[in-house]
Write a protein that holds these residues in place. Structure first.
Motif, mmCIF file in Angstrom:
data_model
loop_
_atom_site.group_PDB
_atom_site.id
_atom_site.type_symbol
_atom_site.label_atom_id
_atom_site.label_comp_id
_atom_site.label_asym_id
_atom_site.label_seq_id
_atom_site.Cartn_x
_atom_site.Cartn_y
_atom_site.Cartn_z
ATOM 1 N N CYS A 186 0.644 -1.236 -0.138
ATOM 2 C CA CYS A 186 0.060 -0.036 -0.002
ATOM 3 C C CYS A 186 0.857 1.148 0.067
ATOM 4 O O CYS A 186 0.354 2.285 -0.468
ATOM 5 N N LEU A 240 -3.083 1.300 6.195
ATOM 6 C CA LEU A 240 -4.143 1.879 5.274
ATOM 7 C C LEU A 240 -5.232 0.922 5.087
ATOM 8 O O LEU A 240 -6.320 1.239 4.480
ATOM 9 N N GLU A 243 -8.898 -0.276 9.380
ATOM 10 C CA GLU A 243 -9.485 0.942 9.841
ATOM 11 C C GLU A 243 -9.545 0.928 11.670
ATOM 12 O O GLU A 243 -10.125 1.950 12.211
ATOM 13 N N SER A 247 -4.631 6.386 10.066
ATOM 14 C CA SER A 247 -3.627 6.373 8.899
ATOM 15 C C SER A 247 -3.785 7.776 8.352
ATOM 16 O O SER A 247 -4.834 8.147 7.993
ATOM 17 N N ARG A 250 -4.768 7.422 4.467
ATOM 18 C CA ARG A 250 -6.199 7.086 4.175
ATOM 19 C C ARG A 250 -7.235 8.321 4.753
ATOM 20 O O ARG A 250 -8.216 8.468 4.193
ATOM 21 N N ASP A 251 -6.863 9.047 5.871
ATOM 22 C CA ASP A 251 -7.605 9.969 6.397
ATOM 23 C C ASP A 251 -6.814 11.151 7.323
ATOM 24 O O ASP A 251 -6.828 10.900 8.597
#
Length: 272
Positions: A186, A240, A243, A247, A250-251
């Protein structure tokens, strides 16, 4: 010897403030070391991503830190945090936790007797925790691409080794845990960056699941630590993809989780 008879295997935690935790067997004095990584359920533990005029956000972080310390069984405000800047600098924990002062600028810390809880904050970089079974010393390191290339892990191992008696130098009995971070499937980077990193640590070379250049930070960190003779355990959680942990890629800006190492038992402030 803080490792006692050897570590109990690292275990995923189904709920609560931790996604993974390992509790090592107590030594002859009743002291036991612990390593863990917090989840999003614990809240963000980072002050540095708050605005300067956000007192309510600061109070929320402080509540989250205190709640995590309650789950650890250590005194409120006792954990040693850092002001992390992607350096290779290592400092010695000075006995002052987050409740008493801002953390020093560095990316790794060492507790010479293992008595002070240590924390490192991440959200794609690696939170790496170490315990020296010979001296009882502990360490926590923030290892992203820059830190790995600049030697933060080598410097952390050097700092632990320097605490050993002169006739017992080396790393036998030292163990590291590589916590959740961006995986090689990733962590996309430009080709030039991959080439530069792999020239320094070949194990960093990777390719994403969609076929573009990437870095494998856990493999690179493992290679560095094993080259120094340190036993290594990897926690197979990609920030990544999972959840349960924060991250940045990612966020962005949502928060940071912590890698934590601490001791409980004789001579420590153990709380349930």
């Amino acid at each position: 010897m803080i490792l006692g008879e050897g570590p109990v295997g690292t275990q995923p935690v189904p709920s609560g403030p931790f996604v993974h935790r390992a509790d090592l067997r107590p030594d002859s004095r009743g002291r036991a070391a612990h390593v863990a990584w917090t989840s999003v359920d614990a809240g963000s533990l980072a002050l540095h991503i708050l605005g300067t005029d956000d007192p309510s956000g600061r109070r929320a972080v402080e509540r989250s830190r205190a709640a995590v310390e309650g789950a650890m069984g250590v005194a409120r405000g006792s954990t040693f945090y850092l002001d992390q800047v992607h350096s290779a600098d290592v400092v010695t924990a000075d006995g002052i936790g987050w409740g008493g002062a801002e953390g020093p600028v560095a990316d790794a810390s060492v507790s010479p007797d293992g008595e002070q809880p240590l924390a490192v904050l991440v959200a794609d970089c690696l939170p790496i925790l170490l315990v020296d079974g010979l001296t009882g010393a502990t360490a926590a390191a923030h290892a992203g691409r820059r830190g790995l290339l600049d030697g933060v892990l080598e410097n952390t191992v050097d700092a632990l080794e320097a605490l050993r008696p002169a006739g017992a130098r080396g790393t036998f009995g030292m163990k590291a845990w590589i916590g959740p971070g961006a995986c090689g499937r990733c962590y996309e980077v430009p080709e030039e960056m991959r080439a530069e990193a792999a020239a320094r640590i070949p194990e960093l070379h990777s390719t994403t699941s969609w076929g573009t250049p990437a870095l494998n930070l856990p493999a690179g960190a493992q290679a560095v630590l094993r080259s120094r003779g340190v036993a290594v355990e990897r926690i197979d959680v990609c920030t990544l993809e999972d959840e349960r942990v924060f991250s940045h890629r990612r966020d962005p800006g949502r928060g940071r989780f912590a890698g934590l190492v601490w001791t409980t038992g004789a001579g420590t402030d153990e709380r349930g």
